[in-house]
Scaffold this motif. Sequence first.
Motif, PDB file in Angstrom:
ATOM      1  N   ALA A 194       0.879  -1.184   0.000  1.00  0.00           N
ATOM      2  CA  ALA A 194       0.000   0.000   0.000  1.00  0.00           C
ATOM      3  C   ALA A 194       0.915   1.232   0.000  1.00  0.00           C
ATOM      4  CB  ALA A 194      -0.893  -0.013   1.233  1.00  0.00           C
ATOM      5  N   GLU A 195       0.994   1.861  -1.165  1.00  0.00           N
ATOM      6  CA  GLU A 195       1.926   2.985  -1.327  1.00  0.00           C
ATOM      7  C   GLU A 195       1.193   4.296  -1.028  1.00  0.00           C
ATOM      8  OE1 GLU A 195       4.590   4.740  -4.997  1.00  0.00           O
ATOM      9  OE2 GLU A 195       3.467   2.879  -5.306  1.00  0.00           O
ATOM     10  N   LYS A 196       1.797   5.106  -0.167  1.00  0.00           N
ATOM     11  CA  LYS A 196       1.134   6.347   0.255  1.00  0.00           C
ATOM     12  C   LYS A 196       1.188   7.376  -0.865  1.00  0.00           C
ATOM     13  CE  LYS A 196       0.754   8.790   4.598  1.00  0.00           C
ATOM     14  NZ  LYS A 196       1.337   8.906   5.917  1.00  0.00           N
ATOM     15  N   LYS A 197       0.011   7.924  -1.219  1.00  0.00           N
ATOM     16  CA  LYS A 197      -0.051   8.982  -2.237  1.00  0.00           C
ATOM     17  C   LYS A 197      -0.638  10.223  -1.570  1.00  0.00           C
ATOM     18  CE  LYS A 197       1.271   6.421  -5.789  1.00  0.00           C
ATOM     19  NZ  LYS A 197       2.484   6.693  -6.560  1.00  0.00           N
ATOM     20  N   ASP A 198      -1.196  11.174  -2.360  1.00  0.00           N
ATOM     21  CA  ASP A 198      -1.687  12.446  -1.796  1.00  0.00           C
ATOM     22  C   ASP A 198      -2.707  12.240  -0.677  1.00  0.00           C
ATOM     23  OD1 ASP A 198      -0.096  13.571  -3.601  1.00  0.00           O
ATOM     24  OD2 ASP A 198      -1.680  13.984  -5.075  1.00  0.00           O
ATOM     25  N   ASN A 199      -3.838  11.628  -0.993  1.00  0.00           N
ATOM     26  CA  ASN A 199      -4.857  11.427   0.044  1.00  0.00           C
ATOM     27  C   ASN A 199      -5.411  10.005   0.033  1.00  0.00           C
ATOM     28  OD1 ASN A 199      -6.139  11.656  -2.336  1.00  0.00           O
ATOM     29  ND2 ASN A 199      -7.778  13.037  -1.621  1.00  0.00           N
ATOM     30  N   TYR A 200      -4.576   9.098  -0.471  1.00  0.00           N
ATOM     31  CA  TYR A 200      -4.986   7.680  -0.486  1.00  0.00           C
ATOM     32  C   TYR A 200      -3.749   6.784  -0.504  1.00  0.00           C
ATOM     33  CZ  TYR A 200      -3.921   8.115  -5.485  1.00  0.00           C
ATOM     34  OH  TYR A 200      -3.277   8.346  -6.675  1.00  0.00           O
ATOM     35  N   TYR A 201      -3.988   5.494  -0.271  1.00  0.00           N
ATOM     36  CA  TYR A 201      -2.929   4.482  -0.449  1.00  0.00           C
ATOM     37  C   TYR A 201      -3.239   3.740  -1.744  1.00  0.00           C
ATOM     38  CZ  TYR A 201      -1.604   5.095   4.472  1.00  0.00           C
ATOM     39  OH  TYR A 201      -1.182   5.608   5.680  1.00  0.00           O
ATOM     40  N   LEU A 202      -2.206   3.487  -2.533  1.00  0.00           N
ATOM     41  CA  LEU A 202      -2.390   2.717  -3.766  1.00  0.00           C
ATOM     42  C   LEU A 202      -2.046   1.260  -3.451  1.00  0.00           C
ATOM     43  CD1 LEU A 202      -3.193   3.229  -6.723  1.00  0.00           C
ATOM     44  CD2 LEU A 202      -0.755   3.218  -7.274  1.00  0.00           C
ATOM     45  N   LEU A 203      -3.079   0.428  -3.449  1.00  0.00           N
ATOM     46  CA  LEU A 203      -2.909  -0.967  -2.997  1.00  0.00           C
ATOM     47  C   LEU A 203      -2.770  -1.908  -4.191  1.00  0.00           C
ATOM     48  CD1 LEU A 203      -3.014  -3.020  -0.590  1.00  0.00           C
ATOM     49  CD2 LEU A 203      -5.503  -2.993  -0.824  1.00  0.00           C
ATOM     50  N   ASN A 204      -1.692  -2.719  -4.163  1.00  0.00           N
ATOM     51  CA  ASN A 204      -1.473  -3.728  -5.201  1.00  0.00           C
ATOM     52  C   ASN A 204      -1.049  -5.043  -4.564  1.00  0.00           C
ATOM     53  OD1 ASN A 204      -1.715  -2.738  -8.099  1.00  0.00           O
ATOM     54  ND2 ASN A 204      -0.561  -1.054  -7.131  1.00  0.00           N
ATOM     55  N   GLY A 205      -1.536  -6.135  -5.119  1.00  0.00           N
ATOM     56  CA  GLY A 205      -1.171  -7.456  -4.597  1.00  0.00           C
ATOM     57  C   GLY A 205      -2.367  -8.384  -4.610  1.00  0.00           C
ATOM     58  N   SER A 206      -2.291  -9.443  -3.802  1.00  0.00           N
ATOM     59  CA  SER A 206      -3.415 -10.383  -3.737  1.00  0.00           C
ATOM     60  C   SER A 206      -3.363 -11.163  -2.433  1.00  0.00           C
ATOM     61  CB  SER A 206      -3.373 -11.355  -4.922  1.00  0.00           C
ATOM     62  OG  SER A 206      -2.218 -12.154  -4.814  1.00  0.00           O
ATOM     63  N   LYS A 207      -4.479 -11.782  -2.108  1.00  0.00           N
ATOM     64  CA  LYS A 207      -4.593 -12.626  -0.909  1.00  0.00           C
ATOM     65  C   LYS A 207      -5.129 -13.978  -1.338  1.00  0.00           C
ATOM     66  CE  LYS A 207      -3.377  -9.441   1.973  1.00  0.00           C
ATOM     67  NZ  LYS A 207      -2.195  -9.583   2.849  1.00  0.00           N
ATOM     68  N   ASN A 208      -4.718 -15.014  -0.612  1.00  0.00           N
ATOM     69  CA  ASN A 208      -5.130 -16.387  -0.949  1.00  0.00           C
ATOM     70  C   ASN A 208      -6.003 -16.980   0.138  1.00  0.00           C
ATOM     71  OD1 ASN A 208      -3.979 -16.957  -3.389  1.00  0.00           O
ATOM     72  ND2 ASN A 208      -2.903 -18.774  -2.640  1.00  0.00           N
ATOM     73  N   PHE A 209      -6.911 -17.859  -0.240  1.00  0.00           N
ATOM     74  CA  PHE A 209      -7.706 -18.651   0.729  1.00  0.00           C
ATOM     75  C   PHE A 209      -8.520 -17.759   1.661  1.00  0.00           C
ATOM     76  CE2 PHE A 209      -3.905 -21.770   0.689  1.00  0.00           C
ATOM     77  CZ  PHE A 209      -4.447 -22.525  -0.318  1.00  0.00           C
ATOM     78  N   ILE A 210      -9.148 -16.716   1.157  1.00  0.00           N
ATOM     79  CA  ILE A 210      -9.853 -15.809   2.069  1.00  0.00           C
ATOM     80  C   ILE A 210     -11.314 -16.220   2.230  1.00  0.00           C
ATOM     81  CG2 ILE A 210     -10.446 -13.401   2.574  1.00  0.00           C
ATOM     82  CD1 ILE A 210      -7.373 -14.229   2.654  1.00  0.00           C
ATOM     83  N   THR A 211     -11.676 -16.502   3.495  1.00  0.00           N
ATOM     84  CA  THR A 211     -13.061 -16.847   3.797  1.00  0.00           C
ATOM     85  C   THR A 211     -13.935 -15.628   3.485  1.00  0.00           C
ATOM     86  OG1 THR A 211     -12.302 -18.366   5.503  1.00  0.00           O
ATOM     87  CG2 THR A 211     -14.606 -17.647   5.655  1.00  0.00           C
ATOM     88  N   HIS A 212     -14.959 -15.840   2.657  1.00  0.00           N
ATOM     89  CA  HIS A 212     -15.875 -14.790   2.185  1.00  0.00           C
ATOM     90  C   HIS A 212     -15.220 -13.857   1.171  1.00  0.00           C
ATOM     91  CE1 HIS A 212     -17.749 -15.503   6.399  1.00  0.00           C
ATOM     92  NE2 HIS A 212     -18.115 -16.421   5.533  1.00  0.00           N
ATOM     93  N   GLY A 213     -14.173 -14.354   0.502  1.00  0.00           N
ATOM     94  CA  GLY A 213     -13.539 -13.550  -0.549  1.00  0.00           C
ATOM     95  C   GLY A 213     -14.536 -13.166  -1.631  1.00  0.00           C
ATOM     96  N   THR A 214     -15.448 -14.067  -1.960  1.00  0.00           N
ATOM     97  CA  THR A 214     -16.425 -13.786  -3.016  1.00  0.00           C
ATOM     98  C   THR A 214     -17.666 -13.082  -2.474  1.00  0.00           C
ATOM     99  OG1 THR A 214     -15.706 -15.804  -4.111  1.00  0.00           O
ATOM    100  CG2 THR A 214     -17.766 -14.863  -4.880  1.00  0.00           C
ATOM    101  N   VAL A 215     -18.204 -13.585  -1.363  1.00  0.00           N
ATOM    102  CA  VAL A 215     -19.480 -13.045  -0.858  1.00  0.00           C
ATOM    103  C   VAL A 215     -19.308 -11.859   0.091  1.00  0.00           C
ATOM    104  CG1 VAL A 215     -20.670 -15.268  -1.072  1.00  0.00           C
ATOM    105  CG2 VAL A 215     -19.611 -14.661   1.110  1.00  0.00           C
TER     106      VAL A 215
END
Length: 388
Positions: A148-169
């Motif tokens: 999560a890279e800090k920008k002017d008034n937000y963080y720019l988030l890049n990447g992914s997560k695996n096996f997340i419960t409720h990832g879809t719903v």
Amino acid sequence: MIPTESSYLTTLNENQTFIRDTIREFSNNKIRPLIMEWDEAQKFPTDIFKELGNLGFLGIVVDEEFGGAGLGYLEFAIIIEELGKVDPSIALSVAAHNGLCTNHIFRFANKEQKKKFLPDLTSGRKIGAWGLTESSSGSDAGGLQSVAEKKDNYYLLNGSKNFITHGTVGETAVVMAITDKAKGRKGISAFILEKGMKGFFAGKKENKLGMRASDTSQLIFENCKVPFENLIGNEGEGFIQALKILEGGRISIAALSVGLAQGALDAAAKYSKERKQFGKTLSEFQAIQFKLAEIQTNIDAARMLTYRAAFLKDKNIPNIKEAAMAKLFASEVAEKAASEAVQILGGYGYIKDFPVEKFYRDVKLLTIGEGTSEIQRIVIAKELLKEN
Ligand SMILES: Cc1cc2nc3c(=O)[nH]c(=O)nc-3n(C[C@H](O)[C@H](O)[C@H](O)COP(=O)(O)OP(=O)(O)OC[C@H]3O[C@@H](n4cnc5c(N)ncnc54)[C@H](O)[C@@H]3O)c2cc1C
């Protein structure tokens, strides 16, 4: 029917008894008839979650001010155990929604964030997800790569997560990402994400061995702009927050293990009194009686470890070791209980017409999720060596 109540560590008070009876009735009437339909289709039952929300079971440990039930971990354990006796995959989803996403916001977010996000989660209007694990970081959770890279008034988030419960719903997610790589684990921060944010979406939905009604998928972040106000606490606090959340999560997985083991044993005991071989019911054979006796003894010990950890947590007494011991012991007891239950049913245990087949598939997750058995042993040893 095995008198499971006799094994409670303490006599439940009136409110706890009411909670147990309510969730037991709900599990038997609303969940039990549909278990195999959801399992076969890998269907997450959204409607059931709305009803659980109405009953107050989706914000169990959250203060009433934010729509929660204002209860403790002992009540949380009782609820998860009852669900686990009937359908471990629903119990897993309820445990994750309450113990991970919702609890992370409740424990570490500021008042504005709590007011904004908790009422939807505690009511079941939105389902929560919690993302720590990545493809290259599981047990070594601090080795995550999402940035999560800090920008002017937000963080720019890049990447992914695996096996997340409720990832879809899930519609609200707490995710951990690096804000300062040079600081290692102290450079990891936690953020609240909402479905609909540009660049935030679910990836592959996993096709699982068990726990199939509990939705599990990847989460993907592609140049997702996360507003500053969605940072939980301060930068760099995310990993420590996550470890604290997992301590409580382990108590809920221990309770789920106790429930699953009891559900499997109850089914096996019932069957043993009905099935006849060599002119006798199976329950008349001492070999079968000894299996039942050993499993029930282990379940009671697991329940006591679980309640001890919950009791300590409710009293704000350190419980890292006790929670890990409960999770380790209960999940391994549950594995053995599910396996022996199938054995007691023989060939009938191997087919889907009897409930033990599903317990046998579901149980494997319990020695893996929220810290594997090997990791629990490492945690326990580390804590006990500190004390000696
Ligand atoms: C159904 C399901 C739901 C999940 N839900 C979530 C979720 O909601 N959020 C989330 O963040 N994660 C979730 N997870 C991820 C889960 O927490 C991880 O799978 C778990 O922590 C293990 O990580 P891993 O799978 O990468 O295994 P690995 O870490 O690769 O481990 C593989 C094996 O090596 C062993 N091992 C690893 N390190 C050591 C060591 N130092 N010493 C000895 N043995 C070691 C492990 O014990 C294991 O036996 C879920 C997983 C599943 C399957």
